[in-house]
Design a protein around this motif. Sequence first.
Motif, PDB file in Angstrom:
ATOM      1  N   LEU A   1       0.835  -1.203   0.000  1.00 35.23           N
ATOM      2  CA  LEU A   1       0.000   0.000   0.000  1.00 35.23           C
ATOM      3  C   LEU A   1       0.869   1.252   0.000  1.00 35.23           C
ATOM      4  N   ALA A   2       1.934   1.228   0.787  1.00 34.61           N
ATOM      5  CA  ALA A   2       2.853   2.372   0.825  1.00 34.61           C
ATOM      6  C   ALA A   2       3.498   2.586  -0.548  1.00 34.61           C
ATOM      7  N   CYS A   3       3.871   1.505  -1.217  1.00 37.25           N
ATOM      8  CA  CYS A   3       4.465   1.616  -2.548  1.00 37.25           C
ATOM      9  C   CYS A   3       3.468   2.191  -3.545  1.00 37.25           C
ATOM     10  N   LEU A   4       2.211   1.745  -3.469  1.00 39.43           N
ATOM     11  CA  LEU A   4       1.180   2.251  -4.385  1.00 39.43           C
ATOM     12  C   LEU A   4       0.929   3.736  -4.154  1.00 39.43           C
ATOM     13  N   LEU A   5       0.775   4.134  -2.902  1.00 38.86           N
ATOM     14  CA  LEU A   5       0.519   5.543  -2.595  1.00 38.86           C
ATOM     15  C   LEU A   5       1.705   6.411  -2.998  1.00 38.86           C
ATOM     16  N   ALA A   6       2.916   5.901  -2.790  1.00 35.03           N
ATOM     17  CA  ALA A   6       4.113   6.660  -3.183  1.00 35.03           C
ATOM     18  C   ALA A   6       4.162   6.842  -4.697  1.00 35.03           C
ATOM     19  N   SER A   7       3.783   5.798  -5.434  1.00 32.17           N
ATOM     20  CA  SER A   7       3.770   5.889  -6.890  1.00 32.17           C
ATOM     21  C   SER A   7       2.763   6.930  -7.369  1.00 32.17           C
ATOM     22  N   LEU A   8       1.553   6.892  -6.800  1.00 33.40           N
ATOM     23  CA  LEU A   8       0.533   7.871  -7.170  1.00 33.40           C
ATOM     24  C   LEU A   8       0.954   9.289  -6.802  1.00 33.40           C
ATOM     25  N   PHE A   9       1.536   9.450  -5.614  1.00 34.44           N
ATOM     26  CA  PHE A   9       1.961  10.768  -5.152  1.00 34.44           C
ATOM     27  C   PHE A   9       3.051  11.338  -6.054  1.00 34.44           C
ATOM     28  N   LEU A  10       4.046  10.507  -6.368  1.00 32.41           N
ATOM     29  CA  LEU A  10       5.146  10.980  -7.219  1.00 32.41           C
ATOM     30  C   LEU A  10       4.649  11.300  -8.617  1.00 32.41           C
TER      31      LEU A  10
ATOM     32  N   SER B   1      -0.645  -1.846  -7.794  1.00 32.56           N
ATOM     33  CA  SER B   1      -2.054  -2.097  -7.457  1.00 32.56           C
ATOM     34  C   SER B   1      -2.391  -3.578  -7.590  1.00 32.56           C
ATOM     35  N   GLN B   2      -1.846  -4.230  -8.605  1.00 35.63           N
ATOM     36  CA  GLN B   2      -2.089  -5.662  -8.779  1.00 35.63           C
ATOM     37  C   GLN B   2      -1.467  -6.465  -7.633  1.00 35.63           C
ATOM     38  N   THR B   3      -0.273  -6.063  -7.215  1.00 36.58           N
ATOM     39  CA  THR B   3       0.415  -6.777  -6.149  1.00 36.58           C
ATOM     40  C   THR B   3      -0.299  -6.583  -4.815  1.00 36.58           C
ATOM     41  N   LEU B   4      -0.679  -5.342  -4.527  1.00 31.34           N
ATOM     42  CA  LEU B   4      -1.430  -5.067  -3.302  1.00 31.34           C
ATOM     43  C   LEU B   4      -2.748  -5.825  -3.296  1.00 31.34           C
ATOM     44  N   GLY B   5      -3.449  -5.825  -4.422  1.00 27.48           N
ATOM     45  CA  GLY B   5      -4.725  -6.515  -4.496  1.00 27.48           C
ATOM     46  C   GLY B   5      -4.600  -8.005  -4.231  1.00 27.48           C
ATOM     47  N   THR B   6      -3.522  -8.614  -4.714  1.00 33.43           N
ATOM     48  CA  THR B   6      -3.291 -10.033  -4.446  1.00 33.43           C
ATOM     49  C   THR B   6      -3.134 -10.281  -2.957  1.00 33.43           C
TER      50      THR B   6
END
Length: 249
Positions: A101-110, A139-144
């Motif tokens: 989740l942190a990786c996804l949010l960081a990607s969206l933020f950047l 997102s795919q990894t988090l969803g899994t």
Amino acid sequence: MLTKVPAVTLGFWIIKILATTFGETAGDTVSMSLNLGYLIGTAIFATALVVLVVAQIRAPRFHPALYWATIIASTTAGTTMADFATRSIGIGYPGGSALLLACLLASLFLWYRMLGSISIQSLHRADAEIYYWITITFSQTLGTALGDWVADGPLGYSGAALIFGGAIALLGIAYFTTRIDRVALFWLAFVLTRPLGAAVGDFLDKPIANGGLELSRAAASAVLAGAIILLIWLVPQRAERGHAPTSMN
């Protein structure tokens, strides 16, 4: 001005859910049924993903087959990466989900800070497409990880599928009845289709004693792949119309 991603329609979401279910069964086929392990499975699918992302970025226009092949590569890579994060490095479902989740949010933020928009309608440049595919993969990894976490609990695979399917239905209702930011709703729905696919995929191939149907992973993957190919061929798809990346709306 057209992008190289499909317009978001009902057909888009149907194919996306089938692709995420295929990602679960195909990823498990390589890592578990073939006994290659999560790390080798990740290396195989990540390599395919990089090749397809490069082809997608270099393509001059939207190609449905290329786009969905890249989505499938991201969801199969997401399956093995999530399993590696939650099982192999010992942080479990809560730790793996929090990390992803942190990786996804960081990607969206950047992505937003650098280009001013995270809308798919702003995908006109290679750098925007790179952020898009990085975000898609996270997102795919988090969803899994989320799907496996809920499904391995007391609700089981069918209960998890109902929860995530219900959540997606609520987002659909919100889309038509509220003024909630459409970009936010899109990314929430995109993330939630993956745990839905993970739960359905596990329901198809996990042992009956664990609440699954114990179908062959390879056979389930083949049927899902056939359904995806058929829908890509039958369902009309057009490129999403774009706008300049100036805001999130």
